[in-house]
Design a protein around this motif. Structure first.
Motif, PDB file in Angstrom:
ATOM      1  N   ILE A   1       0.839  -1.211   0.000  1.00 41.86           N
ATOM      2  CA  ILE A   1       0.000   0.000   0.000  1.00 41.86           C
ATOM      3  C   ILE A   1       0.869   1.254   0.000  1.00 41.86           C
ATOM      4  CG2 ILE A   1      -1.560   1.336   1.489  1.00 41.86           C
ATOM      5  CD1 ILE A   1      -2.996  -1.262   2.116  1.00 41.86           C
ATOM      6  N   ASN A   2       2.026   1.177   0.638  1.00 45.81           N
ATOM      7  CA  ASN A   2       2.921   2.348   0.650  1.00 45.81           C
ATOM      8  C   ASN A   2       3.554   2.608  -0.713  1.00 45.81           C
ATOM      9  OD1 ASN A   2       2.444   2.808   3.372  1.00 45.81           O
ATOM     10  ND2 ASN A   2       4.136   1.505   4.038  1.00 45.81           N
ATOM     11  N   ARG A   3       3.518   1.642  -1.628  1.00 46.31           N
ATOM     12  CA  ARG A   3       4.083   1.831  -2.968  1.00 46.31           C
ATOM     13  C   ARG A   3       2.951   1.958  -3.986  1.00 46.31           C
ATOM     14  NH1 ARG A   3       9.414   0.718  -3.731  1.00 46.31           N
ATOM     15  NH2 ARG A   3       8.933   1.718  -5.727  1.00 46.31           N
ATOM     16  N   LYS A   4       2.246   3.093  -3.927  1.00 47.44           N
ATOM     17  CA  LYS A   4       1.133   3.307  -4.846  1.00 47.44           C
ATOM     18  C   LYS A   4       1.600   3.492  -6.277  1.00 47.44           C
ATOM     19  CE  LYS A   4      -2.170   5.145  -1.505  1.00 47.44           C
ATOM     20  NZ  LYS A   4      -1.409   4.748  -0.323  1.00 47.44           N
ATOM     21  N   ASP A   5       2.868   3.887  -6.452  1.00 49.70           N
ATOM     22  CA  ASP A   5       3.379   4.027  -7.817  1.00 49.70           C
ATOM     23  C   ASP A   5       3.428   2.673  -8.523  1.00 49.70           C
ATOM     24  OD1 ASP A   5       6.933   4.023  -7.014  1.00 49.70           O
ATOM     25  OD2 ASP A   5       5.211   3.197  -5.954  1.00 49.70           O
ATOM     26  N   LEU A   6       3.680   1.588  -7.765  1.00 50.34           N
ATOM     27  CA  LEU A   6       3.662   0.258  -8.361  1.00 50.34           C
ATOM     28  C   LEU A   6       2.243  -0.302  -8.459  1.00 50.34           C
ATOM     29  CD1 LEU A   6       6.761  -1.325  -6.546  1.00 50.34           C
ATOM     30  CD2 LEU A   6       6.665  -0.303  -8.821  1.00 50.34           C
ATOM     31  N   LEU A   7       1.401   0.023  -7.471  1.00 48.74           N
ATOM     32  CA  LEU A   7       0.021  -0.477  -7.498  1.00 48.74           C
ATOM     33  C   LEU A   7      -0.810   0.137  -8.624  1.00 48.74           C
ATOM     34  CD1 LEU A   7      -1.034  -0.668  -3.734  1.00 48.74           C
ATOM     35  CD2 LEU A   7      -0.612  -2.553  -5.279  1.00 48.74           C
ATOM     36  N   SER A   8      -0.400   1.316  -9.091  1.00 48.19           N
ATOM     37  CA  SER A   8      -1.176   1.973 -10.149  1.00 48.19           C
ATOM     38  C   SER A   8      -1.199   1.154 -11.435  1.00 48.19           C
ATOM     39  CB  SER A   8      -0.582   3.356 -10.434  1.00 48.19           C
ATOM     40  OG  SER A   8       0.782   3.233 -10.840  1.00 48.19           O
ATOM     41  N   GLU A   9      -0.286   0.196 -11.565  1.00 44.07           N
ATOM     42  CA  GLU A   9      -0.291  -0.671 -12.746  1.00 44.07           C
ATOM     43  C   GLU A   9      -1.465  -1.651 -12.706  1.00 44.07           C
ATOM     44  OE1 GLU A   9       3.267  -2.886 -13.083  1.00 44.07           O
ATOM     45  OE2 GLU A   9       2.627  -4.011 -14.879  1.00 44.07           O
ATOM     46  N   PHE A  10      -1.960  -1.954 -11.490  1.00 41.50           N
ATOM     47  CA  PHE A  10      -3.008  -2.962 -11.342  1.00 41.50           C
ATOM     48  C   PHE A  10      -4.352  -2.373 -10.915  1.00 41.50           C
ATOM     49  CE2 PHE A  10      -0.041  -6.409 -11.717  1.00 41.50           C
ATOM     50  CZ  PHE A  10       1.143  -5.915 -11.174  1.00 41.50           C
ATOM     51  N   TYR A  11      -4.373  -1.202 -10.284  1.00 44.13           N
ATOM     52  CA  TYR A  11      -5.607  -0.636  -9.736  1.00 44.13           C
ATOM     53  C   TYR A  11      -5.912   0.727 -10.341  1.00 44.13           C
ATOM     54  CZ  TYR A  11      -5.496  -4.220  -6.073  1.00 44.13           C
ATOM     55  OH  TYR A  11      -5.487  -5.400  -5.403  1.00 44.13           O
ATOM     56  N   GLU A  12      -7.212   1.036 -10.358  1.00 40.85           N
ATOM     57  CA  GLU A  12      -7.659   2.366 -10.755  1.00 40.85           C
ATOM     58  C   GLU A  12      -7.294   3.378  -9.667  1.00 40.85           C
ATOM     59  OE1 GLU A  12      -9.289   1.006 -14.357  1.00 40.85           O
ATOM     60  OE2 GLU A  12      -8.869   3.035 -13.602  1.00 40.85           O
ATOM     61  N   PRO A  13      -7.239   4.666  -9.973  1.00 43.53           N
ATOM     62  CA  PRO A  13      -6.842   5.659  -8.959  1.00 43.53           C
ATOM     63  C   PRO A  13      -7.775   5.720  -7.761  1.00 43.53           C
ATOM     64  CG  PRO A  13      -6.678   6.582 -11.169  1.00 43.53           C
ATOM     65  CD  PRO A  13      -7.363   5.252 -11.325  1.00 43.53           C
ATOM     66  N   ASN A  14      -9.071   5.412  -7.953  1.00 46.73           N
ATOM     67  CA  ASN A  14     -10.026   5.489  -6.852  1.00 46.73           C
ATOM     68  C   ASN A  14     -10.311   4.126  -6.228  1.00 46.73           C
ATOM     69  OD1 ASN A  14     -11.339   4.427  -9.008  1.00 46.73           O
ATOM     70  ND2 ASN A  14     -13.062   5.864  -9.004  1.00 46.73           N
ATOM     71  N   ALA A  15      -9.441   3.142  -6.431  1.00 46.29           N
ATOM     72  CA  ALA A  15      -9.627   1.819  -5.827  1.00 46.29           C
ATOM     73  C   ALA A  15      -9.335   1.866  -4.339  1.00 46.29           C
ATOM     74  CB  ALA A  15      -8.714   0.795  -6.515  1.00 46.29           C
ATOM     75  N   LEU A  16      -9.812   0.837  -3.648  1.00 43.73           N
ATOM     76  CA  LEU A  16      -9.647   0.800  -2.189  1.00 43.73           C
ATOM     77  C   LEU A  16      -8.175   0.735  -1.797  1.00 43.73           C
ATOM     78  CD1 LEU A  16     -11.779  -1.025   0.371  1.00 43.73           C
ATOM     79  CD2 LEU A  16      -9.372  -1.603   0.358  1.00 43.73           C
ATOM     80  N   MET A  17      -7.366  -0.022  -2.535  1.00 44.39           N
ATOM     81  CA  MET A  17      -5.950  -0.150  -2.211  1.00 44.39           C
ATOM     82  C   MET A  17      -5.178   1.129  -2.466  1.00 44.39           C
ATOM     83  SD  MET A  17      -5.461  -3.231  -1.078  1.00 44.39           S
ATOM     84  CE  MET A  17      -3.725  -3.558  -1.300  1.00 44.39           C
ATOM     85  N   MET A  18      -5.744   2.038  -3.255  1.00 41.65           N
ATOM     86  CA  MET A  18      -5.073   3.310  -3.564  1.00 41.65           C
ATOM     87  C   MET A  18      -5.519   4.447  -2.651  1.00 41.65           C
ATOM     88  SD  MET A  18      -3.150   2.456  -6.135  1.00 41.65           S
ATOM     89  CE  MET A  18      -2.713   4.012  -6.914  1.00 41.65           C
ATOM     90  N   GLU A  19      -6.550   4.236  -1.831  1.00 37.07           N
ATOM     91  CA  GLU A  19      -7.086   5.280  -0.955  1.00 37.07           C
ATOM     92  C   GLU A  19      -6.756   4.951   0.497  1.00 37.07           C
ATOM     93  OE1 GLU A  19      -8.517   7.649  -4.032  1.00 37.07           O
ATOM     94  OE2 GLU A  19      -8.396   8.050  -1.883  1.00 37.07           O
ATOM     95  N   GLU A  20      -7.188   5.841   1.407  1.00 31.65           N
ATOM     96  CA  GLU A  20      -6.849   5.683   2.820  1.00 31.65           C
ATOM     97  C   GLU A  20      -7.590   4.510   3.467  1.00 31.65           C
ATOM     98  OE1 GLU A  20     -10.076   9.000   4.441  1.00 31.65           O
ATOM     99  OE2 GLU A  20      -7.957   9.226   4.838  1.00 31.65           O
ATOM    100  N   GLU A  21      -8.689   4.053   2.857  1.00 30.94           N
ATOM    101  CA  GLU A  21      -9.378   2.888   3.416  1.00 30.94           C
ATOM    102  C   GLU A  21      -8.481   1.646   3.395  1.00 30.94           C
ATOM    103  OE1 GLU A  21     -10.713   4.970   1.346  1.00 30.94           O
ATOM    104  OE2 GLU A  21     -12.629   5.672   2.133  1.00 30.94           O
ATOM    105  N   GLY A  22      -7.666   1.510   2.362  1.00 28.64           N
ATOM    106  CA  GLY A  22      -6.738   0.387   2.314  1.00 28.64           C
ATOM    107  C   GLY A  22      -5.730   0.426   3.443  1.00 28.64           C
ATOM    108  N   ALA A  23      -5.219   1.626   3.776  1.00 26.70           N
ATOM    109  CA  ALA A  23      -4.282   1.745   4.890  1.00 26.70           C
ATOM    110  C   ALA A  23      -4.960   1.416   6.214  1.00 26.70           C
ATOM    111  CB  ALA A  23      -3.703   3.162   4.925  1.00 26.70           C
ATOM    112  N   VAL A  24      -6.249   1.794   6.356  1.00 24.19           N
ATOM    113  CA  VAL A  24      -6.989   1.475   7.581  1.00 24.19           C
ATOM    114  C   VAL A  24      -7.136  -0.045   7.734  1.00 24.19           C
ATOM    115  CG1 VAL A  24      -9.219   1.683   8.733  1.00 24.19           C
ATOM    116  CG2 VAL A  24      -8.207   3.674   7.624  1.00 24.19           C
ATOM    117  N   ILE A  25      -7.479  -0.725   6.628  1.00 23.55           N
ATOM    118  CA  ILE A  25      -7.623  -2.191   6.685  1.00 23.55           C
ATOM    119  C   ILE A  25      -6.297  -2.847   7.020  1.00 23.55           C
ATOM    120  CG2 ILE A  25      -8.145  -4.232   5.295  1.00 23.55           C
ATOM    121  CD1 ILE A  25     -10.215  -2.566   3.827  1.00 23.55           C
TER     122      ILE A  25
END
Length: 469
Positions: A184-208
């Motif tokens: 989750i801390n590497r959103k630059d790498l996650l952007s290859e797999f997720y949309e910008p408004n996905a849960l893993m790209m927002e603060e809800e992912g950090a909460v989980i």
């Protein structure tokens, strides 16, 4: 007279709120999801409160993606909390058949699937979170063992099955929270797999990811070789987290007591099964010890007979030796001894002496074996006494637990009866409410009829006044 005139059908604040609440997008089976205390409440559209739930100030309350993220975060919170509480109450290592653990994996799968980009392959379109989980191996070298284990599993054929296996191995390793925080801390790498408004790209992912830290207190032992992780259907069972919004506060205390009694009953039954298994094992050990004791007793009797026989042989050899010595002395005393007879006598004497030494050695060995067997017999008798005492104590504990189990069964039956009485009372109250609602509707209809009659009287009075003028 102005009070009797019909009011204009202008929109009121109440109707505006209902209209605004009705325009919200519903995502889970035409239900609106909200968190009420520690439970998840699903309300139908016609049951929406006049005061809608407050949304976070930084998000648009009409954004469907934001509502999805909030719902998934609430579901993850309830799933993790329920899993921790049930695991601590259970007090043992969790396995693959444990229902709260299965639901936790289903919720995590929905969270990881939220906002995935669709990749086109020669087989068609594909959406899988396995690619995002493979990033952990690059960011954390110690995660390479899990990834290698997942790839080596023979029954997995799809990326979805590999992702599910990865989640289970990370939970058993108690590193799931750390790995989730890492990616989750590497959103630059996650952007290859997720949309910008996905849960893993927002603060809800950090909460989980922060909530997953609590799972380090539980122990899980999951066997994935026999599971079909590729074709499992990941459906969230809301019945584990739902409560009735209208009557939950009335029966919460009774349900809590029933749950506590049932948990105690299940614990006692589990302990009862363990004690039965222990009693059976001890009984088998006692039977084996009795058999070995019988065998050793027979061997001891044979050894005693052998010792008696050897003692008789020793006495016979002693007698023969004394006879040979006397005959030797007699031959020496003769004035004309025969040399050949003396040589034969000496040879026989040596043979008898060697035979006597061999018999004495064998007698010593048999005596030592007899002492060892007597010592082992005493130890076996002591062990059998201890096992019998332990068996008596375990049987007493088993009887006590059976009595406690019967008491808990009576308590659960009484609790069920009280809950039935409460449900009957609630049904009677609902029936009274329906009757009162019908009465109110009749009064409203009669009121409208009276208003109509009053209008007619007003019009008639106006006409009479015009005629009089």
């Amino acid at each position: 007279m102005s009070d009797l005139t019909p009011q204009s059908e202008t929109p009121t604040p109440t109707t505006d709120k209902i209209t605004q609440a009705a325009r919200e997008t519903i995502y889970l089976c035409n239900f609106r999801v909200s968190v009420d205390g520690e439970w998840l409440c699903l309300r139908e559209l016609n049951d929406i409160s006049l005061t809608p739930d407050p949304e976070p100030a930084h998000e648009d309350p009409k954004d469907p993606i934001a509502i999805e993220r909030l719902n998934l975060m609430n579901m993850a919170k309830l799933s993790i909390k329920g899993l921790i509480e049930s695991a601590l109450n259970l007090g043992r290592t969790l396995d693959s058949d444990y229902a709260p653990l299965q639901q936790f994996f289903v919720v995590m799968e929905h969270c990881l699937k939220h906002g995935l980009k669709t990749k086109k392959t020669f087989l068609g379109q594909n959406k899988s979170f396995w690619g995002a989980l493979e990033l952990v191996e690059k960011l954390t070298p110690e995660a390479g063992e899990i990834t290698a284990s997942v790839k080596d599993l023979p029954g997995l054929k799809t990326p979805l099955g590999r992702g599910r296996a990865w989640l289970r191995l990370a939970l058993m390793q108690k590193k799931l929270s750390d790995y989730m925080k890492t990616i989750i801390n590497r959103k630059d790498l996650l952007s290859e797999f997720y949309e910008p408004n996905a849960l893993m790209m927002e603060e809800e992912g950090a909460v989980i990811a922060g909530l997953l830290v609590g799972l380090n207190v539980i122990d899980a032992n999951l066997c994935m070789k026999g599971e079909d992780l590729d074709s499992q259907v990941g459906v969230i069972d809301f019945s584990m987290y739902l409560k009735d919004g209208g009557h939950s506060s009335k029966s919460a205390e009774g349900d809590g007591q029933i749950t506590a009694i049932l948990d105690q009953k299940n614990y006692v039954e589990e302990l009862n099964r363990h004690l039965n298994a222990s009693v059976n094992n001890l009984q088998a050990k006692v039977d084996a010890l009795e058999k070995s004791n019988t065998k050793l007793t027979e061997e001891l009797a044979v050894a005693n007979n052998r010792i008696i026989t050897l003692q008789e042989d020793v006495e016979r050899v002693k007698e023969e030796s004394s006879y040979q010595l006397e005959s030797r002395k007699a031959l020496r005393s003769d004035s004309a001894p025969d040399g050949q007879a003396l040589g034969e006598t000496r040879k026989q004497l040596k043979e008898e002496t060697l035979l006597r030494l061999d018999v004495e050695k064998e007698l010593e060995v048999q005596i030592g074996m007899k002492q060892e067997m007597e010592l082992s017999m005493k130890m076996l008798e002591k062990d059998i006494c201890e096992k019998q005492d332990a068996l008596v104590e375990l049987r007493q504990q088993l009887e006590d637990l059976r009595a406690i189990n019967q008491q808990l069964t009576h308590k659960s039956q009484s609790a069920d009866a009280s809950s039935k009485q409460k449900s009957e009372g609630i049904a009677r109250l609902e029936e009274k409410i329906n009757q009162m609602t019908g009465t109110v509707k009749q009064m409203e209809s009669s009121e409208k009829h009276l208003v109509k009659q009053a209008r007619n009287l007003n019009s008639a009075a106006g006409k009479l006044l015009q005629l009089q003028q």
